[in-house]
Structure formats: structure tokens, C-alpha cells
Scaffold this active site. Structure first.
Site, mmCIF file in Angstrom:
data_model
loop_
_atom_site.group_PDB
_atom_site.id
_atom_site.type_symbol
_atom_site.label_atom_id
_atom_site.label_comp_id
_atom_site.label_asym_id
_atom_site.label_seq_id
_atom_site.Cartn_x
_atom_site.Cartn_y
_atom_site.Cartn_z
ATOM 1 N N ARG A 199 1.276 -1.275 0.037
ATOM 2 C CA ARG A 199 -0.350 0.364 -0.165
ATOM 3 C C ARG A 199 1.003 0.890 0.169
ATOM 4 O O ARG A 199 1.903 1.720 1.390
ATOM 5 C CB ARG A 199 -0.913 0.088 1.057
ATOM 6 C CG ARG A 199 -1.492 1.349 1.703
ATOM 7 C CD ARG A 199 -2.978 1.426 2.813
ATOM 8 N NE ARG A 199 -3.932 0.861 1.835
ATOM 9 C CZ ARG A 199 -4.786 0.372 2.603
ATOM 10 N NH1 ARG A 199 -5.611 1.340 2.716
ATOM 11 N NH2 ARG A 199 -5.824 0.083 1.908
ATOM 12 N N HIS A 247 -7.429 0.828 -6.353
ATOM 13 C CA HIS A 247 -7.879 -0.255 -4.993
ATOM 14 C C HIS A 247 -8.846 -1.633 -5.959
ATOM 15 O O HIS A 247 -8.857 -1.762 -4.771
ATOM 16 C CB HIS A 247 -8.402 0.310 -4.465
ATOM 17 C CG HIS A 247 -8.731 -0.256 -2.737
ATOM 18 N ND1 HIS A 247 -7.588 -1.150 -2.706
ATOM 19 C CD2 HIS A 247 -8.874 0.732 -1.942
ATOM 20 C CE1 HIS A 247 -8.072 -1.469 -1.462
ATOM 21 N NE2 HIS A 247 -8.588 -0.215 -0.572
ATOM 22 N N GLN A 290 -9.974 -3.747 -3.502
ATOM 23 C CA GLN A 290 -11.803 -3.649 -2.774
ATOM 24 C C GLN A 290 -12.596 -3.886 -3.830
ATOM 25 O O GLN A 290 -13.593 -4.549 -2.674
ATOM 26 C CB GLN A 290 -11.699 -1.902 -2.718
ATOM 27 C CG GLN A 290 -12.479 -1.536 -2.168
ATOM 28 C CD GLN A 290 -12.685 -1.800 -0.978
ATOM 29 O OE1 GLN A 290 -11.945 -1.627 0.214
ATOM 30 N NE2 GLN A 290 -14.146 -2.138 -0.555
ATOM 31 N N ASP A 319 -17.583 7.149 -1.671
ATOM 32 C CA ASP A 319 -15.888 6.628 -0.924
ATOM 33 C C ASP A 319 -15.796 8.639 -0.410
ATOM 34 O O ASP A 319 -16.609 9.292 -0.826
ATOM 35 C CB ASP A 319 -14.978 6.427 -1.286
ATOM 36 C CG ASP A 319 -13.970 6.381 -0.721
ATOM 37 O OD1 ASP A 319 -13.714 6.061 0.482
ATOM 38 O OD2 ASP A 319 -12.099 5.924 -1.755
ATOM 39 N N CYS A 373 -16.269 1.500 1.078
ATOM 40 C CA CYS A 373 -15.024 0.843 1.076
ATOM 41 C C CYS A 373 -14.748 0.559 2.266
ATOM 42 O O CYS A 373 -14.160 -0.061 2.795
ATOM 43 C CB CYS A 373 -13.828 1.204 -0.055
ATOM 44 S SG CYS A 373 -13.301 2.636 0.248
ATOM 45 N N ARG A 391 -13.478 -8.498 2.171
ATOM 46 C CA ARG A 391 -12.399 -8.132 1.168
ATOM 47 C C ARG A 391 -11.054 -9.355 1.844
ATOM 48 O O ARG A 391 -10.771 -9.731 1.278
ATOM 49 C CB ARG A 391 -12.042 -7.190 2.211
ATOM 50 C CG ARG A 391 -12.787 -5.667 1.573
ATOM 51 C CD ARG A 391 -12.195 -5.677 0.592
ATOM 52 N NE ARG A 391 -10.574 -5.444 0.651
ATOM 53 C CZ ARG A 391 -10.022 -4.273 1.167
ATOM 54 N NH1 ARG A 391 -9.757 -3.170 1.966
ATOM 55 N NH2 ARG A 391 -8.564 -4.213 0.688
HETATM 56 N N1 NVA Z 1 -10.109 6.309 -1.135
HETATM 57 C C1 NVA Z 1 -9.260 6.037 -0.187
HETATM 58 C C2 NVA Z 1 -9.819 5.204 -0.002
HETATM 59 C C3 NVA Z 1 -9.201 4.341 1.942
HETATM 60 C C4 NVA Z 1 -9.885 3.201 2.028
HETATM 61 C C5 NVA Z 1 -7.881 6.749 0.089
HETATM 62 O O1 NVA Z 1 -7.533 5.935 -0.766
HETATM 63 O O2 NVA Z 1 -8.082 6.891 1.038
HETATM 64 N N1 CP Z 2 -11.164 -0.354 2.453
HETATM 65 C C1 CP Z 2 -9.828 -0.258 2.238
HETATM 66 O O1 CP Z 2 -9.526 -0.706 1.797
HETATM 67 O O2 CP Z 2 -10.108 0.082 4.332
HETATM 68 P P1 CP Z 2 -8.332 0.170 4.845
HETATM 69 O O3 CP Z 2 -7.892 1.377 5.032
HETATM 70 O O4 CP Z 2 -8.416 -0.102 6.346
HETATM 71 O O5 CP Z 2 -7.443 -1.044 4.534
#
Ligand code: NVA
Ligand code: CP
Length: 309
Positions: free
Chosen positions: A106, A133, A136, A226, A265, A293
Site C-alpha cells: 500500500r 484499489h 477493494q 467513498d 469501501c 475483503r
Molecule cells: N480513497 C480512500 C480509500 C481508503 C480505503 C483513500 O485512498 O484514502
Molecule cells: N477499504 C480499505 O481499504 O480500508 P483500510 O484503509 O482500512 O484498509
């Protein structure tokens, strides 16, 4: 059809048939887990989980999936690795390939997961970048398939910021044969190359960008949103102001198909992109979505690095 040894950096890495295989395997894993009959296909295998950004679901669901499959997760905070002191992603990938059988990352720039995949000799999985992502969206499609039995004739309406989740959803819906409409203000559209790619898969009519959230929501089978400020994004005040008209609330939900479900998500900013009433309401499938997930990622790891049945 085999996914053995492959990377998953983008939803576009999958062909439609491969996506269906993954979803079928995820459903199989979910049934097996509930029946206490999971085959330990990752026995003796290690999976490195590297995080440059915070995570609750991705971290825990990957760790749980690896353990359910009999493998060992190695959870790593990038700031505690030499990566945090400037060691290159490529060198990290080369070294980790000598210890583990798969790596999830990540991070911020999407280029970093690509660099890792180029250097690593083991499968690399995108656990979220600024651009995509995909893990997800595998879980999201599994949730939709469970609810509706398939994807034919369905349309997903995404309200809000055209971010990483929206990008992967546009590709995922197009691959699955579902319509995708995003309602967003000017300047908040999904990535242009991704939209082009999604249209090449799902057709011009199947992938639409509109300004009016009511237009997107009307008749939609899935309403999705989101956060308005993703991890690493600045300019919070402007984003919250511009995205305010795109809130997923009871009024918008009224316009959707009578069987419509609400997805997010998570983490949610209650009262911003979604109201409590909708998130906690009878149409919400967000907790199933979060559980999925783990099932989707177990299927992914099984297909990429697991031992054959
Ligand atoms: N769009 C959000 C998703 C978190 C799971 C982010 O990147 O922070
Ligand atoms: N939806 C998701 O990826 O959540 P986290 O940021 O908690 O991993």
C-alpha cells in the site's frame, strides 16, 4: 486458465474470465471457511504486507486470509524498514523475493507498485495506491454477485470523488459487464486513461461521467461512495465544499432501483459523503462488503501462489 505467478496491480490486469474465476474461488473459500473446511493451500508460504499508509481492513483481512490458508503473514510498516530511509523499492523487492512467496504494498504513487513488481520475482499485489484499489473492487464485485446473482443488466452509480476506488470500480464494472456512472464536480473525474480503458471494455454507453448526482442515482442498482479526502490529499476545505452536493443520503437513495444496495469501501466520514441513516439503513451492505475483503483476497492468494487442489 491460471493466475499462478501473476501480479495484481490494476483491475485492468484481469480479463473478464479471470475475474469470474476469482469471484467463484472467493465464494468457494467463504463457504469452506464457514464449514470449517478450508484447504491450507498456503502452508509453509510467507506473504509480506507492506504499508506506507494507514489501514484497518486491508491489513487485517490479508493477515486473516493468509492465516486461514495456513500461511504466515509478515506485516511491515514501511517507516520501520530501510524503505523509510531511502532504500529503493526495487532493491527491497529483490531482497524480499528471497524470503517470501508474495508481496502486497500500500503506497502513494502507483509507479511504486509497478517498480516493485518489475524487480520482485514473486507476485506483487496492489493493496491501494493513489491511482487504484483493485483488492477493494474484487470484494465489491463479490458482494454485488451475492446480492443480485450476477451482473447482467445492473448499473452502479458512484457519487463523489473520482479517486482510486472509483478508478478501480470503473474498470471492474466494465470487466464484469455492469454499467458504471460517476457523478462528480468538474475537476474530480476519474483518471482519463482509466476511463478510456474502461470504455474499451464496457462500451461508451456503459461508462459515463455526469454532473448531477440525481441523474446517476436514478434507477441504479448499486449506490457507492467513498471519502471526499483520500489519504495523502490536501486542500481539504475546497474538496469538502465542492463535493458537498454529492452526499449519499436518503433523498438520493429514493431515486435508485427498488432493490438497490448501498456500498462504501470504508472508512466512512459519517455526515460528509454518507449519512448515518443510509450507512446504517436496511439497504446498506457495507459490513458484508468489508467481510468479503478477506474472502476475495484469500481467493487471490490461493490462485496466485497457492498449491493446486
Ligand atoms: N480513497 C480512500 C480509500 C481508503 C480505503 C483513500 O485512498 O484514502
Ligand atoms: N477499504 C480499505 O481499504 O480500508 P483500510 O484503509 O482500512 O484498509
Amino acid at each position: 486458465m491460471s493466475l499462478k505467478g501473476r501480479d495484481l496491480l490494476s483491475m485492468a490486469d484481469l480479463e473478464a474470465g479471470e475475474l469470474m474465476l476469482l469471484l467463484e474461488e472467493a465464494a468457494r473459500f467463504k463457504r469452506a471457511l464457514r464449514a470449517g473446511e478450508v484447504r491450507p493451500s498456503l502452508r509453509g508460504k510467507l506473504v509480506a504486507l507492506i504499508f506506507q499508509k494507514p489501514s484497518t481492513r486491508t491489513r487485517v483481512s490479508f493477515e486473516a486470509a493468509v492465516r486461514h490458508l495456513g500461511g504466515h503473514p509478515l506485516n511491515m510498516n514501511a517507516s520501520e524498514m530501510q524503505l523509510g530511509r531511502g532504500e529503493s523499492i526495487s532493491d527491497t523487492g529483490r531482497v524480499l523475493s528471497r524470503y517470501v512467496q508474495a508481496i502486497t504494498l500500500r503506497t502513494f504513487a502507483h509507479r511504486e507498485v509497478e517498480e516493485l513488481a518489475e524487480a520482485a520475482e514473486v507476485p506483487v499485489i496492489n493493496a491501494l495506491t493513489d491511482l487504484e484499489h483493485p483488492c477493494q473492487v474484487l470484494a465489491d464485485l463479490l458482494t454485488i454477485r451475492e446480492r443480485f446473482g450476477g451482473f447482467d443488466g445492473l448499473r452502479l452509480a458512484y457519487l463523489g470523488d473520482g479517486n482510486n476506488v472509483a478508478n478501480s470500480l470503473a474498470l471492474g464494472c466494465a470487466l464484469a459487464g455492469m454499467g458504471f456512472t460517476i457523478a462528480c464536480p468538474e475537476g474530480y473525474e476519474p483518471d482519463e486513461d482509466i476511463l478510456d480503458r474502461a470504455r474499451s471494455l464496457g462500451g461508451e454507453e456503459g461508462v459515463r461521467v455526469v454532473r448531477d448526482p440525481r441523474e446517476a442515482a436514478s434507477g441504479a442498482h448499486v449506490l457507492y461512495t467513498d471519502v471526499w479526502v483520500s489519504m495523502g490529499q490536501g486542500d481539504e476545505e475546497r474538496r469538502l465544499r465542492d463535493l458537498r452536493p454529492y452526499q449519499l443520503n436518503g433523498e438520493v437513495l429514493e431515486l435508485a432501483h427498488p432493490d438497490a444496495v448501498v456500498m462504501h469501501c470504508l472508512p466512512a466520514h459519517r455526515g460528509q459523503e454518507i449519512t448515518d441513516e443510509v450507512l446504517d439503513g436496511p439497504r446498506s451492505v457495507v459490513w458484508e462488503q468489508a467481510e468479503n475483503r478477506m474472502h476475495a483476497q484469500a481467493a487471490l492468494l490461493h490462485l496466485l501462489v497457492g498449491e493446486e487442489d
